[in-house]
Design an enzyme around this catalytic site. Sequence first.
Site, PDB file in Angstrom:
ATOM      1  NE  ARG A  45      57.022  73.262  61.398  1.00 58.45           N
ATOM      2  CZ  ARG A  45      58.042  73.512  62.210  1.00 58.45           C
ATOM      3  NH1 ARG A  45      58.931  74.435  61.881  1.00 58.45           N
ATOM      4  NH2 ARG A  45      58.181  72.837  63.340  1.00 58.45           N
TER       5      ARG A  45
ATOM      6  CG  ASP B 180      61.434  73.517  70.075  1.00 56.16           C
ATOM      7  OD1 ASP B 180      62.278  72.736  69.571  1.00 56.16           O
ATOM      8  OD2 ASP B 180      60.644  74.198  69.394  1.00 56.16           O
TER       9      ASP B 180
END
Length: 374
Positions: free
Chosen positions: A238, A130
């Site tokens: 999200r 990430d």
Amino acid sequence: MGTVPMDDGDGGDTVTDLDPTDEALSALPQVGEREVETTLRPRRLADFVGQPRVREQLELVLASARKRGVPPDHVLLSGPPGLGKTSLAMIIAAELDAAIRITSGPALERAGDLAAMLSNLVEGDVLFIDEIHRIARPAEELLYLAMEDFRVDVVVGKGPGATSIPLEIAPFTLVGATTRSGALTGPLRDRFGFTGHMEFYAPDELEQVVRRSAAILGIEVHPDGAAEVARRSRGTPRIANRLLRRVRDYAEVRADGVVTLDVTRAALEVYDVDELGLDRLDRAVLGALVRSFNGGPVGVSTLAVAVGEEPATVEEVCEPYLVRAGMLARTPRGRVATVAAWEHLGMRPPAGSAVDFGVVELGRFDQSEPTLFD
């Protein structure tokens, strides 16, 4: 390039091993608040909502690799935070029936951290990094050789007597995620066989996300309540899941537990999320720009001081959505509030402000002064 000193450390605490087939993620009654986000992640590509173009392309890449019996090309996923890059990385591993090892760019400070991780991979494993644009330069150079030739060079000894020993590693698939694809170096970007760019979600796609998450969490939600949550979620799953949980809290404490349109509106008012999805900080930025600086132009540092935040917070957290919503414009002279921003705050732009018919008019600035484009 791609050499690793033996004393660089093992970096074992920077890696998370996950089995994408683990049934524990579906044990909803035992899931706490911190684990909810993981529980809501889709497990298969067919369950992933939105991003139709990326899903179609990725499905072809994975299906072809399975048919040939080899690991697929390395995958780079780019786009703003919260759009599902981590979920797609876990889905890739699940679709390949492979284990996934997760780390992040900032955690890989030394080449040895990455070398130890790569040497422990089993053939076909998925390595997910990430924020890969923040990987340290020595580790990045090691990654070049690992991605292309599936080997790393280990340096034994120091000085003129040092010897480079090649170390073979198992064929693997690297999945990198970045919120700033422009920050990736050219050599690293070119080594990815597939690049998928994630786009913001449409309201109807977010509504599907909300309904799916509500079903998983056991929340009774009316269609108009789900649509309202989706509309205020800034195009980001999200955020939609986070708002749904907060509306659920309100419904359980101050209503009958059912998420209706009225309950949703009342809940989001309590949590300072307005009808366009702007939160307290977004409105503070617009308010300072309009009331303190007459709509701009003003530099981001000055604007950040006015709202008591760091410039990076204003630039990276607030500005992307405000620009996309048409309320703020970035000009050579600084940030400018548009007509939409004035109207959203219930005000009218005064004469001489830097807006005209809803569009920033650069011609009103003094063109005799140099700009960044001169």
